[in-house]
Design a protein around this motif. Sequence first.
Motif, PDB file in Angstrom:
ATOM      1  N   ARG A   1     -33.732 -35.367   6.120  1.00 14.81           N
ATOM      2  CA  ARG A   1     -34.354 -36.225   6.630  1.00 14.81           C
ATOM      3  C   ARG A   1     -35.397 -37.030   5.698  1.00 14.81           C
ATOM      4  NH1 ARG A   1     -37.121 -32.867   9.750  1.00 14.81           N
ATOM      5  NH2 ARG A   1     -35.391 -32.523  11.042  1.00 14.81           N
ATOM      6  N   ASN A   2     -35.992 -36.470   4.755  1.00 12.10           N
ATOM      7  CA  ASN A   2     -36.853 -36.686   3.705  1.00 12.10           C
ATOM      8  C   ASN A   2     -36.068 -37.922   2.847  1.00 12.10           C
ATOM      9  OD1 ASN A   2     -39.717 -35.194   2.060  1.00 12.10           O
ATOM     10  ND2 ASN A   2     -38.817 -37.447   2.399  1.00 12.10           N
TER      11      ASN A   2
ATOM     12  N   ILE B   1     -35.422 -43.875   2.024  1.00 12.12           N
ATOM     13  CA  ILE B   1     -34.312 -45.012   1.932  1.00 12.12           C
ATOM     14  C   ILE B   1     -35.007 -45.895   3.007  1.00 12.12           C
ATOM     15  CG2 ILE B   1     -32.060 -45.783   2.424  1.00 12.12           C
ATOM     16  CD1 ILE B   1     -31.200 -43.216   1.516  1.00 12.12           C
ATOM     17  N   GLY B   2     -35.246 -45.440   4.427  1.00 15.99           N
ATOM     18  CA  GLY B   2     -35.641 -46.271   5.397  1.00 15.99           C
ATOM     19  C   GLY B   2     -37.104 -47.039   5.120  1.00 15.99           C
ATOM     20  N   VAL B   3     -37.770 -46.134   5.061  1.00 18.12           N
ATOM     21  CA  VAL B   3     -39.194 -46.952   4.633  1.00 18.12           C
ATOM     22  C   VAL B   3     -39.220 -47.885   3.341  1.00 18.12           C
ATOM     23  CG1 VAL B   3     -41.516 -46.655   3.460  1.00 18.12           C
ATOM     24  CG2 VAL B   3     -40.404 -44.983   5.572  1.00 18.12           C
TER      25      VAL B   3
ATOM     26  N   THR C   1     -40.799 -45.534  -3.670  1.00 18.88           N
ATOM     27  CA  THR C   1     -39.961 -44.394  -3.452  1.00 18.88           C
ATOM     28  C   THR C   1     -40.787 -43.065  -3.711  1.00 18.88           C
ATOM     29  OG1 THR C   1     -37.973 -45.490  -4.032  1.00 18.88           O
ATOM     30  CG2 THR C   1     -37.805 -43.143  -4.114  1.00 18.88           C
ATOM     31  N   ILE C   2     -41.403 -42.843  -4.953  1.00 19.07           N
ATOM     32  CA  ILE C   2     -42.277 -42.109  -5.174  1.00 19.07           C
ATOM     33  C   ILE C   2     -43.362 -41.732  -4.129  1.00 19.07           C
ATOM     34  CG2 ILE C   2     -44.022 -41.254  -6.864  1.00 19.07           C
ATOM     35  CD1 ILE C   2     -42.445 -42.740  -9.133  1.00 19.07           C
ATOM     36  N   PHE C   3     -44.115 -42.741  -3.732  1.00 19.20           N
ATOM     37  CA  PHE C   3     -44.772 -42.372  -2.550  1.00 19.20           C
ATOM     38  C   PHE C   3     -44.245 -42.022  -1.246  1.00 19.20           C
ATOM     39  CE2 PHE C   3     -47.546 -45.602  -5.249  1.00 19.20           C
ATOM     40  CZ  PHE C   3     -48.445 -44.866  -5.440  1.00 19.20           C
ATOM     41  N   ALA C   4     -43.035 -42.500  -0.981  1.00 25.74           N
ATOM     42  CA  ALA C   4     -42.635 -42.056   0.103  1.00 25.74           C
ATOM     43  C   ALA C   4     -42.071 -40.698   0.102  1.00 25.74           C
ATOM     44  CB  ALA C   4     -41.379 -42.844   0.588  1.00 25.74           C
TER      45      ALA C   4
ATOM     46  N   SER D   1     -38.765 -30.832  13.804  1.00 24.60           N
ATOM     47  CA  SER D   1     -37.736 -32.073  13.995  1.00 24.60           C
ATOM     48  C   SER D   1     -38.345 -33.238  13.168  1.00 24.60           C
ATOM     49  CB  SER D   1     -37.623 -32.186  15.291  1.00 24.60           C
ATOM     50  OG  SER D   1     -38.634 -32.575  15.958  1.00 24.60           O
ATOM     51  N   THR D   2     -39.540 -33.243  12.842  1.00 25.50           N
ATOM     52  CA  THR D   2     -39.973 -34.456  12.121  1.00 25.50           C
ATOM     53  C   THR D   2     -40.776 -34.169  10.821  1.00 25.50           C
ATOM     54  OG1 THR D   2     -42.135 -34.513  13.434  1.00 25.50           O
ATOM     55  CG2 THR D   2     -40.310 -35.589  14.453  1.00 25.50           C
ATOM     56  N   SER D   3     -40.534 -33.079  10.513  1.00 22.62           N
ATOM     57  CA  SER D   3     -41.149 -32.581   9.359  1.00 22.62           C
ATOM     58  C   SER D   3     -40.554 -33.118   8.097  1.00 22.62           C
ATOM     59  CB  SER D   3     -41.147 -31.071   9.039  1.00 22.62           C
ATOM     60  OG  SER D   3     -41.895 -30.537   8.030  1.00 22.62           O
ATOM     61  N   LEU D   4     -41.289 -33.371   7.055  1.00 26.61           N
ATOM     62  CA  LEU D   4     -40.845 -33.759   5.675  1.00 26.61           C
ATOM     63  C   LEU D   4     -41.232 -32.809   4.575  1.00 26.61           C
ATOM     64  CD1 LEU D   4     -41.490 -37.565   5.850  1.00 26.61           C
ATOM     65  CD2 LEU D   4     -39.350 -36.585   6.314  1.00 26.61           C
ATOM     66  N   LEU D   5     -40.722 -33.028   3.566  1.00 27.12           N
ATOM     67  CA  LEU D   5     -40.755 -31.925   2.549  1.00 27.12           C
ATOM     68  C   LEU D   5     -42.322 -31.713   2.341  1.00 27.12           C
ATOM     69  CD1 LEU D   5     -38.536 -33.195  -0.526  1.00 27.12           C
ATOM     70  CD2 LEU D   5     -38.446 -30.959   0.973  1.00 27.12           C
ATOM     71  N   SER D   6     -43.316 -32.762   2.111  1.00 28.61           N
ATOM     72  CA  SER D   6     -44.944 -32.339   1.465  1.00 28.61           C
ATOM     73  C   SER D   6     -45.332 -31.538   2.763  1.00 28.61           C
ATOM     74  CB  SER D   6     -45.491 -33.317   1.176  1.00 28.61           C
ATOM     75  OG  SER D   6     -45.693 -34.483   2.258  1.00 28.61           O
ATOM     76  N   HIS D   7     -45.049 -32.133   4.090  1.00 28.69           N
ATOM     77  CA  HIS D   7     -45.309 -31.321   5.319  1.00 28.69           C
ATOM     78  C   HIS D   7     -45.097 -30.101   5.386  1.00 28.69           C
ATOM     79  CE1 HIS D   7     -45.434 -30.635   9.724  1.00 28.69           C
ATOM     80  NE2 HIS D   7     -46.771 -31.021   9.524  1.00 28.69           N
ATOM     81  N   TYR D   8     -43.734 -29.808   5.146  1.00 29.94           N
ATOM     82  CA  TYR D   8     -43.159 -28.434   5.317  1.00 29.94           C
ATOM     83  C   TYR D   8     -43.795 -27.582   4.174  1.00 29.94           C
ATOM     84  CZ  TYR D   8     -39.290 -24.888   5.234  1.00 29.94           C
ATOM     85  OH  TYR D   8     -38.672 -23.730   5.275  1.00 29.94           O
ATOM     86  N   LEU D   9     -44.072 -28.175   2.899  1.00 30.73           N
ATOM     87  CA  LEU D   9     -44.721 -27.543   2.065  1.00 30.73           C
ATOM     88  C   LEU D   9     -46.043 -27.035   2.339  1.00 30.73           C
ATOM     89  CD1 LEU D   9     -45.202 -28.680  -1.781  1.00 30.73           C
ATOM     90  CD2 LEU D   9     -46.826 -27.303  -0.532  1.00 30.73           C
ATOM     91  N   TYR D  10     -46.950 -27.893   2.940  1.00 30.41           N
ATOM     92  CA  TYR D  10     -48.175 -27.559   3.706  1.00 30.41           C
ATOM     93  C   TYR D  10     -48.278 -26.601   4.768  1.00 30.41           C
ATOM     94  CZ  TYR D  10     -52.624 -28.425   5.886  1.00 30.41           C
ATOM     95  OH  TYR D  10     -53.787 -28.085   6.832  1.00 30.41           O
TER      96      TYR D  10
END
Lengths: 347, 309, 276
Positions: free
Chosen positions: B85-86, B91-93, B235-238, B256-265
Motif C-alpha cells: 500500500r505504501n 507512486i500515486g501521490v 518520493t522520500i517524503f511520501a 486497512s489504511t496504515s502506511l509504514l511510518s504509521h505502522y511503526l508508530y
Amino acid sequence: MSRVQIRQAGKRYAAVEVLKGVSVDIEDGQFVVLVGPSGCGKSTLLRMIAGLEEISSGEIDIGGRVVNDLQPKDRDIAMVFQSYALYPHKTVADNMGFALRLKRVPEAEIKAKVMRAAEILSLTNLLDRYPRQLSGGQRQRVAMGRAIVRDPQVFLFDEPLSNLDAKLRVQMRAEIKELHQRLKTTTIYVTHDQVEAMTMADKIVVMRDGSIEQIGTPLELYDRPKNMFVAGFIGSPSMNFIKGTMSSPGFTTEDGIALPTPAERPASATVYGVRPEHLRLADDGIPLEVVVLEPTGSETIVLGKLGKQNITCVFRERISAQAGSIIRVRPDLQAVHLFDQNGAAIR
Amino acid sequence: MATNASTAAPIPRPNKRSRYSENLLAATAVTPPILLLVLFIGIPAVALLATAFTDYSPGIEPEFIGWKNFTTLFNSSVFYSILLRNIGYVIGVVSLQLLVALGIALILDNELPYRRIWMALLIAPFAISPVVGVVIWKNLLDPSYGLVNYVVSSLGLPTVPWMSTPLTSMIAVVIVAVWRGFPFIAIILFAALRGIPVEVKEAAKIDGATSFQIFWHVKLPFIMPALSIMALFETIFAVREFDTIQTMTGGGPGTSTSLLSHYLYRTAFGTFRFGMGAAVGWVMLALTMLMAALIIWRAYRDMFPKNKA
Amino acid sequence: MSGNITGRILVFVLLCIAVIWAFFPILFMISSSFKPGNLIWSYPPKLIAEPTFANYQNIATLFPRFWKSFFNSVIVTALTTALTLTMAIASAFVFSRLRQPWLKVPAFLMIFVRMFPGIVVVIPLYPVFNELGWLDTVTPLVLCGAAFAVSMATLLIKTFVDDIPVDLEEAAMIDGCSRVGAFIRITLPLLTPAIAAVSLVVAIGSWNEYLFPLVFTSNDARTAPVIIAIAMSNEDGVAWGGIMAMATAYLAPPLLLVLMLHKQITNVMTMGAVKG
C-alpha cells in the motif's frame, strides 16, 4: 619609512608551489608594478602582502615590521580590488569612511578626510549615492578614495583597470599616476598589461610561473631584457625572435639568410632578437616577403616572412606593398639582442 | 643594478598560525549543528538499527533475539499489505503531485496579468500543516454534507462515499498530500521553465512547432533535471507519510489504511513492541536511502565542486 | 505566448481552476469558522452564512488546552528557528568561505543525515528523554526540530553566501575588520532578505510539526496541531465549529506570512532545489 621588503616569500597550496621564494625590495614612495601572464603568482604575492593569503615561507616586511603573523587590518595597507569590492549597502561616503569608523576616529575628522579625498577624486557630488548608482569609472574612483582616506603606508592595486573600457583605462591610468605623484605613498600595482606597467611604474617586476624573471625600470626592461621571456613580454608588438647560428661572419638564420650582426659575436647565440620598431626600410637590407599589411594611420605594421620565420615590422612611414611582394629592411644594430639556447640574453 | 632580485639571504620559515585559527573557527561553527545531528539523528538511527535485533519495551531490559523481528515481519501478511500500500501510495501521490504542479507551472509560464497575486494564492497550501489540511478536507469530502459531493451530485453524477471504505479513505489522504505538496514542486518547475532561453522557444516557433510540440521537444527536456529531482524528493517524503494518515484515518478501519511510518508508530507506541517497530524502521530507512543516494551525491558534489580547491 | 484569443481564454480558465483548487479550501475553512454551529453542516453547503465570532469565543470552554498549546507552538517555533538559524548562518559561512579539507566530513554528514525520517529517531529517543525528564517539555521539540532543520537551512544559506563576492569581506578585513567581523558587518546585512526567507521556511516547518509533540509531550508542552488532531478524533462527536476556529487561528500566522513574503520564499525554495 614605508619600505616594503619581500624576502624569499613562498606560497604553496598542498602540493602546488605557486610562488617559489621571491624577493623584492621596494623603496619608500616607489610605484612598483608586478606584471606577468595569468597564473604567474603576481596576485598571490599581492594578497600575501595584504594578509589575505598566508605566507607559506619567507618574510614580508612593511615599514620595518615583519607582518607575516599580522591580520590584514594591522598591516596599515589599503587595497583597490579588481571588482572594486564596494560595500553595496553603504553610500559612497560610508564606503570611504568605513575604515576610519572602525578605528573610532571622531566623526568630524572622518567627514573632513572623506571630503578631502572626494575633492581629490572629484567625487564630491556623489557622496550620498550607492555603488549601484555609479558608473564603472566612478566606482573605480570610490575604491581609490576608500584607500587614500586611510593614509596607509602602502597602496595595493589588484588589476584595478581591467573592468573598464579601453578609453577609460587610459584616463584612469593617468589619474592613478598623478595621484601617486601627489601623495608619494609606496604603491604596489598588479597587472597583466605590459603597457600599464610601462607607463605607470618606477620599477617593474616581471614574473612567470611563481618566479621573478627580472626587476628593473621600464626602460631597463625594454633596452636590456635578461631573457627571451622578458624581451617578448615587454613591448608591443612583441620582439621578433629569429632562430639560427652564430659564426665569425655573423648570424645566419635557419634558412641560411645572413643577418647584419653587431661586432660582438658569441658562438653560443642561437636566437637573434630585434623589436619591430627597430627595423627600417633600406635598399640594401634583408629581403622580407610581405604577408599582411596593417596601416593604422600613424604607423604601418607589416607581418612578413624571412625565409620560413615570421617577422613583424613597424614603420613610421606609410608604405604601399602588396601581399607577396618583397621589401628590404635593416635592423638597428644598437638594438639587436642575442640569446643563447636557454633563452638567456647574451647581449 | 635594479635587476638584483635579492641581496639578503633570510631563512625561509613556515607559518602555521593562521591555518590553526581557521581550523578553530571552522570547528567552532560546525560543532553545534554536527553535535545536534549526531546526538538526535545519527546515534538514534544507529540505536534503532540495533533495537531491531532485540525484544524491547520501555522499562524492560532489551533481550537479544537475532533476526526474529525481521522473520516475524516478513512472514506477516499485514506488513506486506502495508508495504505494498505504501508503494502504491508513493507512486500515486508523487505522480499526481508532479502532474498538478507541472500543469500549474505551465499555466503560470504564460503572459498573465497580476502573476504575483496568482502565485501567492497558488503557493498558499505550502503554509498549511497536515493537521489543518485534514480538517479542511474532512469537511469538504464529508460524504453526506460535504461541498465536493454536493457539487458532484448537482452535476448529476453519483456521489462518492468518501472515507467510508479503505479505498476512498486512501484517496482522501492522497488528495490532502497532493494539495499540500504541489506548490513546492510548482515553484521549482516554474523557475525551471523561466530559465529556458527565449531564443530556443522562438527558434522552435520559427521552425513551425505547435504549442504541444514546443512543450514536448523544448520545455520538457529543459525541465527534466528539476522534474526528476523533485520526483526523488517527493518520493522520500511520501515514504515517510505519517501526519495525514494518523490524523485523517488513524490507519483504520483496522490497518486497512496504515502506511509504514504509521505502522511503526502503532507498533512502538500503541503496543510498545519497540524492537518490532525498529525492524519496520529498517525497511523505511532502506527505502529512503535507495532514493536519497542520488540526491546526497548531487548535493555533496554541488557543495564541493571539483574545480575548486 | 498564446497569440490567439481562445488560447488566452483557455489559459485563464485553467488558471481559475488551479486557484480554486489551491486556495478555495482555505477560504472555505476560514469562512466556516465564522458560521454559527447549526449552519456548518447546512445542506446545500453555504459559503458565507451569518458571520459570528461564537466559535472563537467557545474555544476556551470547549478546548481549554488550546490557547496554552498555541502559546507552546509559538515558543517552540521561536526557539527552534532562532537555534537553527544561528547554527546555520555560522556553518554556512564556514562551508562557503573556508577550504579546510576536513570540512567535507561534516558537510557530508549534514547532507546524509537530513534524509532520515523523523519517525525513525523517536523510538530510540523516547526512553532517553524519559530518563532525562525531558518528556512533556519543549526541550526535545526544539532540539529535534533544530536537528532536522539545520541541514536544509545551512545548505540554503550557503548558496546565498556563495553569491556574495568574497572581495567584499577581504576589503573589510583590510579596512580593519577581523575575519568574522567582516562577515558580520558586510556579508550578513546583505543576506538579510535571504535569511528572513529561510527563517520563515524553517518556522513554518516547526510550526506545522506534528510527530515530535505527539510522541514527546502529553500535557503541559502539547502544541496546537496535536490538540486540534485530538479534538477531531473525539469519540463523543466532533465540535466542528470550534475546530474550524482553532484551525483558522493556528493557520493564520504562517498563511499571512506566506501570502506577504511569497516572493522571497519562492526565491529561497528555487535556490535550494537548483543547488541541491
